[in-house]
Write an enzyme that holds these catalytic residues in place. Structure first.
Site, PDB file in Angstrom:
ATOM      1  N   TYR A  75       0.798  -1.227   0.000  1.00 53.73           N
ATOM      2  CA  TYR A  75       0.000   0.000   0.000  1.00 53.73           C
ATOM      3  C   TYR A  75       0.833   1.281   0.000  1.00 53.73           C
ATOM      4  CZ  TYR A  75      -4.237  -2.756   0.913  1.00 53.73           C
ATOM      5  OH  TYR A  75      -5.289  -3.633   0.820  1.00 53.73           O
TER       6      TYR A  75
ATOM      7  N   LYS B 245       2.029 -15.498   3.541  1.00 52.67           N
ATOM      8  CA  LYS B 245       1.967 -16.408   2.398  1.00 52.67           C
ATOM      9  C   LYS B 245       3.408 -16.785   2.078  1.00 52.67           C
ATOM     10  CE  LYS B 245      -0.780 -18.354  -0.551  1.00 52.67           C
ATOM     11  NZ  LYS B 245      -1.312 -19.629  -0.144  1.00 52.67           N
TER      12      LYS B 245
ATOM     13  N   ASP C 114      -4.535 -18.075   3.632  1.00 53.69           N
ATOM     14  CA  ASP C 114      -5.703 -18.786   3.085  1.00 53.69           C
ATOM     15  C   ASP C 114      -6.234 -19.800   4.093  1.00 53.69           C
ATOM     16  OD1 ASP C 114      -3.228 -19.930   2.659  1.00 53.69           O
ATOM     17  OD2 ASP C 114      -3.722 -20.842   0.742  1.00 53.69           O
TER      18      ASP C 114
ATOM     19  N   ASP D 278      -6.273  -5.985   5.576  1.00 51.98           N
ATOM     20  CA  ASP D 278      -7.429  -5.316   4.975  1.00 51.98           C
ATOM     21  C   ASP D 278      -8.549  -6.340   4.740  1.00 51.98           C
ATOM     22  OD1 ASP D 278      -8.998  -3.494   3.691  1.00 51.98           O
ATOM     23  OD2 ASP D 278      -7.641  -3.131   2.010  1.00 51.98           O
TER      24      ASP D 278
ATOM     25  N   ASP E  31     -12.192  -7.174   7.173  1.00 54.27           N
ATOM     26  CA  ASP E  31     -13.562  -7.116   6.643  1.00 54.27           C
ATOM     27  C   ASP E  31     -14.291  -8.414   6.972  1.00 54.27           C
ATOM     28  OD1 ASP E  31     -13.285  -4.597   5.662  1.00 54.27           O
ATOM     29  OD2 ASP E  31     -14.069  -5.055   3.672  1.00 54.27           O
TER      30      ASP E  31
END
Ligand code: ATP
Length: 354
Positions: free
Chosen positions: A133, A184, A217, A241, A245
């Protein structure tokens, strides 16, 4: 000592909920001084102001916290003012912790069968200043068949180390047993390899806390299957992020989701997770509870733990017994009430506690 708080209500429902939040915090009777600032779409459209540099200096010098509503307005293409306002504060004030409690306040708000308040109570520490970001990258041969687009993920040892440390310190302070790091590292060998190493080093400094590294994941799946297995989750900007959510959806949605953008020990910014909700702005329908819970987070940051608990418990009672805005009706049932009605009841509940 008086704590000075800069209130930026912003756009859309921001001013509607900020008004409620400040009324609530004032009701407690703490030495807090609220100063209001009009940055947002109206100001931007009037005179081009996004966020003056001297305002950032003023914040650093004179303020303890920013209590922020929301920014975003359909009249501003691309919402460039919103990015300017929030990102400038996030980066210039180096607010490296995005703290998002995903704590269920009422069993009826849970979308998961058999998972209630005892199971859904994790907190996410999202790295807030680097990762994917930062805007690093570029486009080459734009618009042609040979176009190349690159987004560069920035992971620094300092950045990873301080967010991991903040997560462990929080777990320790709260008497929580477990910190999980999501990455990851199986495919993003370099950046997430750094996360793995730094996380392990941080864990060694906190031997009383159980530390576990997981692929993001697998974690996303497990948060639905057994959310009770998690107390604190620490992760990078992008995964944070997404996971937050998911966390908001698991704990009642945007109407009750609070967040802090924090630099421990320095001025920090507190905002509800929701945006400016232009679709309902000005209609008296906005749920003010996320802003109220955000106020509780801010009080805690300022050292008012007991008072933060009072706000939290007033909100919980409001959800349990009181009027609700339309967004919570599908989950709680009953008729829908206005922002003002919910706010008035909430104020009474808080008054009864102070
Ligand atoms: P942003 O990009 O700023 O996140 P967005 O439109 O994606 O903007 P929100 O502004 O948060 O996200 O709105 C998403 C949906 O949730 C909208 O339908 C909005 O009306 C609803 N919503 C958001 N916040 C609230 C709230 N406090 N009370 C009631 N509904 C809300």
């Amino acid at each position: 000592m008086t704590h000075r708080i800069a209130v930026i209500p912003g756009d859309g429902i921001g001013p509607e909920v900020a008004k409620v939040g400040v009324r609530l915090l004032e009701r407690i009777g703490l030495p807090l001084q609220f100063d209001w600032f009009d940055f947002g779409a109206d100001r931007y459209l009037k005179d081009g102001t996004i966020l003056p540099q001297d305002f950032l200096d003023t914040l650093r010098r004179d303020y303890d916290a920013v209590y922020f509503g929301a920014v975003g307005d359909p009249r501003v293409p691309g919402n460039e003012h919103a990015k300017g306002i929030l990102l400038a504060m996030r980066f210039e004030l180096d607010l490296y912790v995005n703290l998002r409690p995903c704590i269920l306040i009422d069993d009826r708000l849970s979308p998961l069968k058999g998972k209630g308040r005892n199971e859904l109570r994790f907190t996410v520490f999202r790295e807030n200043t680097e990762g994917l970001y930062t805007g690093a990258g570029g486009v080459f041969k734009k618009g042609t068949a040979d176009e190349v687009a690159q987004e560069i993920e920035i992971n620094t040892r300092k950045g990873v180390s301080r967010i991991c440390e903040a997560a462990f310190a929080f777990a320790e302070r709260r008497g929580m047993a477990r910190v999980c790091m999501a990455d990851k590292a199986n495919v993003l060998l370099f950046g997430h390899g750094l996360w793995r190493r730094v996380f392990a080093e941080t864990a060694q400094r906190h031997p009383a806390i159980q530390a576990k590294a997981m692929y993001v994941d697998a974690l996303a799946m497990d948060l639905i299957r057994q959310p009770e297995a998690y107390d604190v989750i620490v992760t990078n900007n992008l995964f944070g992020d997404i996971l937050t959510d998911l966390g908001a959806a698991l704990t009642g949605g945007l109407g009750v989701a609070a967040s802090g953008n924090i630099h421990p020990g320095r001025i920090s910014l507190f905002e509800p997770v929701h945006g400016s909700a232009p679709d309902i702005a000005g209609q008296g329908k906005a749920n003010p509870l996320a802003m109220a819970l955000t106020g509780a987070l801010m009080l805690e940051h300022l050292g008012y733990t007991r008072e933060a608990g009072l706000v939290q418990s007033a909100v919980e009672e409001q959800v349990r017994e009181g009027a609700r805005t339309p967004d919570l009706v599908p989950l709680l049932g009953g008729p829908a009430s206005s922002t003002e009605t919910v706010a008035a009841e909430l104020l009474d509940r808080l008054t009864a506690r102070t």
